[in-house]
Design a protein around this motif. Structure first.
Motif, PDB file in Angstrom:
ATOM      1  N   UNK A  63       0.836  -1.190   0.000  1.00 43.83           N
ATOM      2  CA  UNK A  63       0.000   0.000   0.000  1.00 43.83           C
ATOM      3  C   UNK A  63       0.876   1.247   0.000  1.00 43.83           C
ATOM      4  N   UNK A  64       0.572   2.163  -0.864  1.00 47.36           N
ATOM      5  CA  UNK A  64       1.366   3.392  -0.946  1.00 47.36           C
ATOM      6  C   UNK A  64       0.990   4.347   0.168  1.00 47.36           C
ATOM      7  N   UNK A  65       1.979   5.094   0.629  1.00 50.24           N
ATOM      8  CA  UNK A  65       1.724   6.111   1.629  1.00 50.24           C
ATOM      9  C   UNK A  65       0.995   7.293   0.989  1.00 50.24           C
ATOM     10  N   UNK A  94      11.851   9.854 -15.666  1.00 48.72           N
ATOM     11  CA  UNK A  94      10.794   9.768 -14.654  1.00 48.72           C
ATOM     12  C   UNK A  94      10.544   8.304 -14.287  1.00 48.72           C
ATOM     13  N   UNK A  95      10.352   8.050 -12.978  1.00 46.55           N
ATOM     14  CA  UNK A  95      10.115   6.700 -12.483  1.00 46.55           C
ATOM     15  C   UNK A  95       8.895   6.693 -11.569  1.00 46.55           C
ATOM     16  N   UNK A  96       7.759   6.186 -12.018  1.00 50.94           N
ATOM     17  CA  UNK A  96       6.614   6.014 -11.111  1.00 50.94           C
ATOM     18  C   UNK A  96       7.009   5.085  -9.957  1.00 50.94           C
ATOM     19  N   UNK A  97       6.457   5.336  -8.773  1.00 49.72           N
ATOM     20  CA  UNK A  97       6.838   4.521  -7.628  1.00 49.72           C
ATOM     21  C   UNK A  97       5.703   4.468  -6.611  1.00 49.72           C
ATOM     22  N   UNK A  98       5.808   3.507  -5.716  1.00 45.33           N
ATOM     23  CA  UNK A  98       4.970   3.450  -4.522  1.00 45.33           C
ATOM     24  C   UNK A  98       5.868   3.053  -3.357  1.00 45.33           C
ATOM     25  N   UNK A  99       5.502   3.468  -2.150  1.00 41.62           N
ATOM     26  CA  UNK A  99       6.391   3.254  -1.015  1.00 41.62           C
ATOM     27  C   UNK A  99       5.590   3.016   0.252  1.00 41.62           C
TER      28      UNK A  99
END
Length: 236
Positions: A19-21, A92-97
């Protein structure tokens, strides 16, 4: 072999229950291990460094500036040891953290990094060398042109790079883990571009912080006496 920011050879990743913050935070050190290949990924004070090693062998490194917008890491490449044509490019790099994992989408696939630290410590930041003791006198260092020497420290990890973005040149790098306690700064080398035999060595220095300057003294990896002053870039 080309090294892109998050290139992983033959990597299969799982993103179960990730789950992304609501407020993305990537600052600090991240790591990805696959067999003998290890990826070090550091974000600190608007800079990112990414290094790959296989066992004790240095494979390559690249890095530069970054900012985050709309769950995307926007980078500007300042150095790339394997492909100098990438210097100056914006990617550009899409991300989730989450608090423990960082998932990045690159042109060649996705990768999951595990958090090592959150980038908070007295020495955490990006530093550039501004002074050195020579013949018993402390002399300022005025780097000419676009040549730069940076040292990035997260909460527990460090990496230095010697580069010249204007000429798209990479001169060397080294890094690993560090501790700083009671005026003693200790580096444990995990990778070194110029000499793989240095991996595993531990170097101890005297260190102190005065304003935004870090006074660093002791013996270099070659055994030479050093006294250097490093100044912090930007805010922590």
């Amino acid at each position: 072999m080309k090294l892109f920011l998050f290139s992983i050879l033959a990597l299969t990743v799982s993103f179960t229950n990730l789950k992304a913050q609501s407020t993305p935070e990537v600052k600090g050190a991240w790591q990805l291990n696959q067999d003998e290949t290890k990826h070090h990924l550091f974000f600190q004070n608007g800079f990112y460094f990414h290094t790959v090693q296989q066992g004790n062998v240095f494979v390559g490194t690249n890095g530069g500036l970054y900012e985050i917008k709309d769950n995307t890491i926007i980078t500007k490449v300042l150095f790339n040891s394997l492909d100098s044509t990438k210097v100056g490019s914006k990617i550009d790099y899409p991300f989730s953290v989450t608090t423990t994992e960082l998932v990045v989408t690159a042109p060649d696939g996705q990768a999951t990094f595990q958090r090592v630290d959150d980038g908070n410590a007295p020495l955490a930041g990006v530093w550039h060398i501004t002074g050195r003791m020579q013949d018993g006198k402390l002399s300022p260092i005025h780097q000419t042109g676009t040549r730069q020497t940076y040292k990035l420290l997260t909460g527990t990890k460090f990496q230095w790079v010697a580069i010249d973005p204007g000429k798209k040149q990479f001169s060397g790098t080294g890094g690993g883990s560090y501790t700083f306690k009671d005026g003693k700064y200790v580096e444990n080398i995990e990778f070194f571009s110029r000499d793989n035999t240095r991996v595993g060595a531990s170097l101890s220095f005297d260190g102190k912080l005065e304003d935004r300057n870090w006074h660093h003294s002791g013996l270099s990896s070659k055994g030479d006496k050093i006294y250097e002053i490093w100044s912090k870039i930007g805010d922590n």
